[in-house]
Scaffold this motif. Structure first.
Motif, PDB file in Angstrom:
ATOM      1  N   GLY A   4      36.243  63.232  67.306  1.00  0.00           N
ATOM      2  CA  GLY A   4      35.101  63.748  66.581  1.00  0.00           C
ATOM      3  C   GLY A   4      35.154  63.377  65.108  1.00  0.00           C
ATOM      4  N   LEU A   5      36.210  62.666  64.684  1.00  0.00           N
ATOM      5  CA  LEU A   5      36.360  62.329  63.281  1.00  0.00           C
ATOM      6  C   LEU A   5      35.390  61.226  62.890  1.00  0.00           C
ATOM      7  CD1 LEU A   5      40.219  62.306  63.045  1.00  0.00           C
ATOM      8  CD2 LEU A   5      38.691  63.979  62.064  1.00  0.00           C
ATOM      9  N   SER A   6      34.686  61.437  61.839  1.00  0.00           N
ATOM     10  CA  SER A   6      33.739  60.469  61.322  1.00  0.00           C
ATOM     11  C   SER A   6      34.464  59.478  60.424  1.00  0.00           C
ATOM     12  CB  SER A   6      32.672  61.217  60.525  1.00  0.00           C
ATOM     13  OG  SER A   6      31.981  60.343  59.691  1.00  0.00           O
ATOM     14  N   VAL A   7      33.923  58.290  60.314  1.00  0.00           N
ATOM     15  CA  VAL A   7      34.503  57.318  59.389  1.00  0.00           C
ATOM     16  C   VAL A   7      34.309  57.768  57.942  1.00  0.00           C
ATOM     17  CG1 VAL A   7      34.311  55.362  60.933  1.00  0.00           C
ATOM     18  CG2 VAL A   7      32.403  55.907  59.422  1.00  0.00           C
ATOM     19  N   HIS A   8      33.533  58.798  57.742  1.00  0.00           N
ATOM     20  CA  HIS A   8      33.294  59.279  56.392  1.00  0.00           C
ATOM     21  C   HIS A   8      34.044  60.576  56.102  1.00  0.00           C
ATOM     22  CE1 HIS A   8      30.318  56.204  55.858  1.00  0.00           C
ATOM     23  NE2 HIS A   8      29.705  56.592  56.956  1.00  0.00           N
ATOM     24  N   SER A   9      34.991  60.949  56.946  1.00  0.00           N
ATOM     25  CA  SER A   9      35.757  62.173  56.726  1.00  0.00           C
ATOM     26  C   SER A   9      36.902  61.933  55.760  1.00  0.00           C
ATOM     27  CB  SER A   9      36.327  62.700  58.045  1.00  0.00           C
ATOM     28  OG  SER A   9      35.294  63.088  58.904  1.00  0.00           O
ATOM     29  N   CYS A  10      37.296  62.989  55.092  1.00  0.00           N
ATOM     30  CA  CYS A  10      38.432  62.949  54.184  1.00  0.00           C
ATOM     31  C   CYS A  10      39.405  64.052  54.599  1.00  0.00           C
ATOM     32  CB  CYS A  10      37.951  63.186  52.751  1.00  0.00           C
ATOM     33  SG  CYS A  10      39.271  63.438  51.554  1.00  0.00           S
ATOM     34  N   VAL A  11      40.689  63.724  54.670  1.00  0.00           N
ATOM     35  CA  VAL A  11      41.714  64.741  54.897  1.00  0.00           C
ATOM     36  C   VAL A  11      42.368  65.012  53.553  1.00  0.00           C
ATOM     37  CG1 VAL A  11      43.897  65.294  56.026  1.00  0.00           C
ATOM     38  CG2 VAL A  11      42.107  64.113  57.294  1.00  0.00           C
ATOM     39  N   MET A  12      42.295  66.258  53.115  1.00  0.00           N
ATOM     40  CA  MET A  12      42.879  66.671  51.831  1.00  0.00           C
ATOM     41  C   MET A  12      44.167  67.422  52.128  1.00  0.00           C
ATOM     42  SD  MET A  12      42.397  66.731  48.556  1.00  0.00           S
ATOM     43  CE  MET A  12      43.719  67.295  47.516  1.00  0.00           C
ATOM     44  N   ILE A  13      45.302  66.808  51.811  1.00  0.00           N
ATOM     45  CA  ILE A  13      46.620  67.408  52.017  1.00  0.00           C
ATOM     46  C   ILE A  13      46.984  68.195  50.757  1.00  0.00           C
ATOM     47  CG2 ILE A  13      49.059  66.972  52.540  1.00  0.00           C
ATOM     48  CD1 ILE A  13      47.321  65.940  54.782  1.00  0.00           C
ATOM     49  N   CYS A  14      47.256  69.493  50.932  1.00  0.00           N
ATOM     50  CA  CYS A  14      47.621  70.361  49.806  1.00  0.00           C
ATOM     51  C   CYS A  14      49.034  70.893  50.046  1.00  0.00           C
ATOM     52  CB  CYS A  14      46.625  71.504  49.683  1.00  0.00           C
ATOM     53  SG  CYS A  14      44.938  70.950  49.357  1.00  0.00           S
ATOM     54  N   PRO A  15      50.052  70.192  49.533  1.00  0.00           N
ATOM     55  CA  PRO A  15      51.436  70.612  49.745  1.00  0.00           C
ATOM     56  C   PRO A  15      51.761  71.914  49.010  1.00  0.00           C
ATOM     57  CG  PRO A  15      51.299  68.323  48.998  1.00  0.00           C
ATOM     58  CD  PRO A  15      49.955  68.959  48.781  1.00  0.00           C
ATOM     59  N   GLY A  16      52.967  72.407  49.276  1.00  0.00           N
ATOM     60  CA  GLY A  16      53.471  73.579  48.567  1.00  0.00           C
ATOM     61  C   GLY A  16      54.312  73.148  47.377  1.00  0.00           C
ATOM     62  N   ILE A  17      55.233  74.016  46.997  1.00  0.00           N
ATOM     63  CA  ILE A  17      56.128  73.724  45.875  1.00  0.00           C
ATOM     64  C   ILE A  17      57.440  73.217  46.462  1.00  0.00           C
ATOM     65  CG2 ILE A  17      57.319  74.711  43.882  1.00  0.00           C
ATOM     66  CD1 ILE A  17      55.055  76.876  43.871  1.00  0.00           C
ATOM     67  N   HIS A  18      57.561  71.914  46.531  1.00  0.00           N
ATOM     68  CA  HIS A  18      58.736  71.268  47.131  1.00  0.00           C
ATOM     69  C   HIS A  18      58.738  69.800  46.735  1.00  0.00           C
ATOM     70  CE1 HIS A  18      55.865  69.547  49.965  1.00  0.00           C
ATOM     71  NE2 HIS A  18      55.420  70.772  50.196  1.00  0.00           N
ATOM     72  N   GLU A  19      59.752  69.080  47.137  1.00  0.00           N
ATOM     73  CA  GLU A  19      59.844  67.654  46.846  1.00  0.00           C
ATOM     74  C   GLU A  19      58.708  66.901  47.539  1.00  0.00           C
ATOM     75  OE1 GLU A  19      61.954  66.009  44.798  1.00  0.00           O
ATOM     76  OE2 GLU A  19      62.616  68.007  44.203  1.00  0.00           O
ATOM     77  N   PRO A  20      58.073  65.941  46.858  1.00  0.00           N
ATOM     78  CA  PRO A  20      56.988  65.161  47.464  1.00  0.00           C
ATOM     79  C   PRO A  20      57.403  64.444  48.755  1.00  0.00           C
ATOM     80  CG  PRO A  20      57.008  64.818  45.099  1.00  0.00           C
ATOM     81  CD  PRO A  20      58.248  65.615  45.437  1.00  0.00           C
ATOM     82  N   GLN A  21      58.692  64.128  48.902  1.00  0.00           N
ATOM     83  CA  GLN A  21      59.154  63.419  50.098  1.00  0.00           C
ATOM     84  C   GLN A  21      58.868  64.220  51.375  1.00  0.00           C
ATOM     85  OE1 GLN A  21      60.283  60.228  50.435  1.00  0.00           O
ATOM     86  NE2 GLN A  21      60.080  60.679  52.622  1.00  0.00           N
ATOM     87  N   LEU A  22      58.886  65.555  51.290  1.00  0.00           N
ATOM     88  CA  LEU A  22      58.613  66.372  52.472  1.00  0.00           C
ATOM     89  C   LEU A  22      57.204  66.121  53.002  1.00  0.00           C
ATOM     90  CD1 LEU A  22      61.221  67.837  51.550  1.00  0.00           C
ATOM     91  CD2 LEU A  22      60.158  69.921  52.373  1.00  0.00           C
ATOM     92  N   THR A  23      56.254  65.882  52.110  1.00  0.00           N
ATOM     93  CA  THR A  23      54.885  65.604  52.544  1.00  0.00           C
ATOM     94  C   THR A  23      54.811  64.234  53.204  1.00  0.00           C
ATOM     95  OG1 THR A  23      53.987  67.038  50.844  1.00  0.00           O
ATOM     96  CG2 THR A  23      52.481  65.413  51.793  1.00  0.00           C
ATOM     97  N   GLN A  24      55.548  63.254  52.673  1.00  0.00           N
ATOM     98  CA  GLN A  24      55.607  61.936  53.325  1.00  0.00           C
ATOM     99  C   GLN A  24      56.237  62.065  54.712  1.00  0.00           C
ATOM    100  OE1 GLN A  24      54.011  59.254  52.200  1.00  0.00           O
ATOM    101  NE2 GLN A  24      53.350  60.591  50.531  1.00  0.00           N
ATOM    102  N   ASP A  25      57.286  62.901  54.822  1.00  0.00           N
ATOM    103  CA  ASP A  25      57.913  63.154  56.126  1.00  0.00           C
ATOM    104  C   ASP A  25      56.910  63.792  57.094  1.00  0.00           C
ATOM    105  OD1 ASP A  25      60.263  62.194  55.000  1.00  0.00           O
ATOM    106  OD2 ASP A  25      61.143  64.179  54.717  1.00  0.00           O
ATOM    107  N   PHE A  26      56.095  64.720  56.578  1.00  0.00           N
ATOM    108  CA  PHE A  26      55.063  65.381  57.379  1.00  0.00           C
ATOM    109  C   PHE A  26      54.090  64.352  57.963  1.00  0.00           C
ATOM    110  CE2 PHE A  26      50.709  67.165  57.359  1.00  0.00           C
ATOM    111  CZ  PHE A  26      50.850  68.150  58.320  1.00  0.00           C
TER     112      PHE A  26
END
Length: 194
Positions: A4-26
């Motif tokens: 159902g994802l449109s080519v015009h959709s955006c995913v906004m990732i809002c991490p917590g307070i932690h090292e940025p590498q954890l979000t890349q791992d996610f």
């Protein structure tokens, strides 16, 4: 099953307070799931809010970042973690108040954050207690909790290794149904439905 994802959709990732590498791992963990489609090309863009530059819990900064990087007409899917849940829910409300569309809102361990909105909300918790107690402030349409429980940061770092229960309600009789799966699979299925 078509996405159902449109080519015009955006995913906004809002991490917590932690090292940025954890979000890349996610993100890597989501890609490893057999139903992965987060970065498959069906979504126009994936934005990661830079918590190294701004407070994770700041709705104003998240909204300003989103406005700088995408159009108001772009439907947004929020995926937030921990302190980022508090900022993301405020940004999601503001995005809609300004005329934008929120396709889905996912909260990873948003314990203590009231979650309500005119959009589908999904909770993901690192243990049953967080799942149960967070639901008192808005359970959402579907949710997932780790069983056995895992560490808070491991939920974000390794959702593909987080086993647990996908919990939802059947529309016909409002009874609860549960499916044993991983947090990564849950997220990818929600993205397909959004």
């Amino acid at each position: 099953m078509s996405s159902g994802l449109s080519v015009h959709s955006c995913v906004m990732i809002c991490p917590g307070i932690h090292e940025p590498q954890l979000t890349q791992d996610f993100l890597e963990a989501l890609r490893r799931d057999e139903t992965a489609n987060l970065l498959s090309g069906e979504i126009k863009q994936v934005l990661i809010f830079p918590t190294q530059d701004y407070p994770a819990y700041s709705a104003m900064h998240i909204l300003e970042f989103l406005q700088r990087h995408t159009r108001q007409t772009t439907p947004v899917i929020f995926i937030s973690f921990s302190a980022g849940v508090a900022g993301a829910i405020g940004a999601a409300w503001a995005w809609e108040m300004l005329g934008g569309k929120v396709k889905a809102f996912m909260a990873f361990d948003g314990w203590g954050v009231p979650l309500y909105g005119n959009f589908p909300i999904y909770r993901v918790s690192h243990d049953y207690f967080t799942h149960w107690s967070s639901a008192l402030l808005g359970a959402g349409v579907e949710s997932f909790y780790a069983d056995p429980a895992i560490e808070h940061l491991d939920l974000w770092r390794s959702p593909d290794r987080c086993l647990g229960w996908w919990v939802g309600r059947t529309a016909a009789n409002h009874t609860e149904h549960k499916e044993n799966t991983t947090a990564a699979h849950f997220v990818n299925q929600v993205l397909q439905l959004a």
